[in-house]
Design a protein around this motif. Structure first.
Motif, PDB file in Angstrom:
ATOM      1  N   ARG A 102       0.797  -1.144   0.039  1.00  0.00           N
ATOM      2  CA  ARG A 102       0.041   0.022  -0.119  1.00  0.00           C
ATOM      3  C   ARG A 102       0.858   1.379   0.030  1.00  0.00           C
ATOM      4  NH1 ARG A 102      -4.250  -1.808   4.644  1.00  0.00           N
ATOM      5  NH2 ARG A 102      -5.019  -3.475   3.537  1.00  0.00           N
ATOM      6  N   THR A 104       0.412   6.855   3.414  1.00  0.00           N
ATOM      7  CA  THR A 104      -0.800   7.684   3.590  1.00  0.00           C
ATOM      8  C   THR A 104      -0.305   9.104   3.384  1.00  0.00           C
ATOM      9  OG1 THR A 104      -0.338   8.144   5.967  1.00  0.00           O
ATOM     10  CG2 THR A 104      -1.773   6.148   5.643  1.00  0.00           C
ATOM     11  N   LYS A 130      -0.637  11.591   5.093  1.00  0.00           N
ATOM     12  CA  LYS A 130       0.253  12.322   6.459  1.00  0.00           C
ATOM     13  C   LYS A 130       1.653  11.418   6.609  1.00  0.00           C
ATOM     14  CE  LYS A 130      -3.878  12.842   9.244  1.00  0.00           C
ATOM     15  NZ  LYS A 130      -4.680  12.534  10.595  1.00  0.00           N
ATOM     16  N   GLN A 131       1.862  10.233   6.190  1.00  0.00           N
ATOM     17  CA  GLN A 131       3.127   9.661   6.104  1.00  0.00           C
ATOM     18  C   GLN A 131       3.961  10.287   5.248  1.00  0.00           C
ATOM     19  OE1 GLN A 131       1.703   5.684   5.449  1.00  0.00           O
ATOM     20  NE2 GLN A 131       2.125   4.887   7.429  1.00  0.00           N
ATOM     21  N   GLU A 132       3.320  10.388   4.164  1.00  0.00           N
ATOM     22  CA  GLU A 132       4.193  11.341   2.937  1.00  0.00           C
ATOM     23  C   GLU A 132       4.654  12.657   3.504  1.00  0.00           C
ATOM     24  OE1 GLU A 132       6.085  11.952  -0.588  1.00  0.00           O
ATOM     25  OE2 GLU A 132       5.295  10.025   0.046  1.00  0.00           O
ATOM     26  N   TYR A 142       0.395  15.297  12.137  1.00  0.00           N
ATOM     27  CA  TYR A 142      -0.675  14.672  13.157  1.00  0.00           C
ATOM     28  C   TYR A 142      -1.294  15.401  14.137  1.00  0.00           C
ATOM     29  CZ  TYR A 142       1.261  10.381  10.462  1.00  0.00           C
ATOM     30  OH  TYR A 142       1.412   9.524   9.953  1.00  0.00           O
TER      31      TYR A 142
END
Length: 154
Positions: free
Chosen positions: A16, A19, A21-23, A43
């Protein structure tokens, strides 16, 4: 029974993407942000203790997909920086070459040629060490003790 085809993926096990936010976190960290600051920006961490934010940020940065993305962004940034430097160097060299050809006076042409030569390494200063006498460890120790004694006296 034959071999299983290696090109087929198992359903449900596909990678996957990160997300959003992760990016965003990966981009901030790759850009030099402190882990906890990057985490707070991406976050909802307003009600979290500093220690919790730090541990969550570290955990996120250690996620294999996130850490790989951080490294990828850093590598892309380094490559872009190298390309910018190369383009700038090429522009300077081209400008110096044009100046060396079209300068109105000889001193300007010579100076431009000198700078072009330095750019390509034609005029490098070389320092050669001619004193190659070998000293034993006891000779070096004796010299150091003598220097320390002189320092202690002064």
């Amino acid at each position: 029974m034959g071999k299983k085809p290696t090109h087929l993926r198992v359903v449900g096990k596909e990678e996957r993407p990160l997300t959003g936010k992760q990016e965003a976190f990966a981009k901030l960290v790759a850009g030099g942000a402190v882990l906890s600051d990057a985490y707070r920006e991406c976050y909802s961490a307003d009600s979290m203790k500093d220690s919790t934010v730090w541990s969550e940020a570290c955990r996120l940065a250690q996620n294999p997909k996130v850490s790989a993305r951080i490294r990828s962004i850093q590598a892309d940034n380094e490559q872009s920086q190298r390309m910018r430097l190369l383009r700038r160097e090429e522009w300077v060299l081209k400008s110096l070459q044009e100046e060396a050809v079209s300068a109105d006076n000889a001193s300007s042409r010579i100076r431009a040629l000198e700078l072009v030569g330095k750019t390509i390494g034609m005029f490098t200063d070389r320092v050669e060490q001619t004193d190659t006498t070998e000293r034993s460890a006891s000779d070096i120790e004796r010299e150091l003790r003598a220097k320390l004694e002189r320092l202690a006296r002064s």
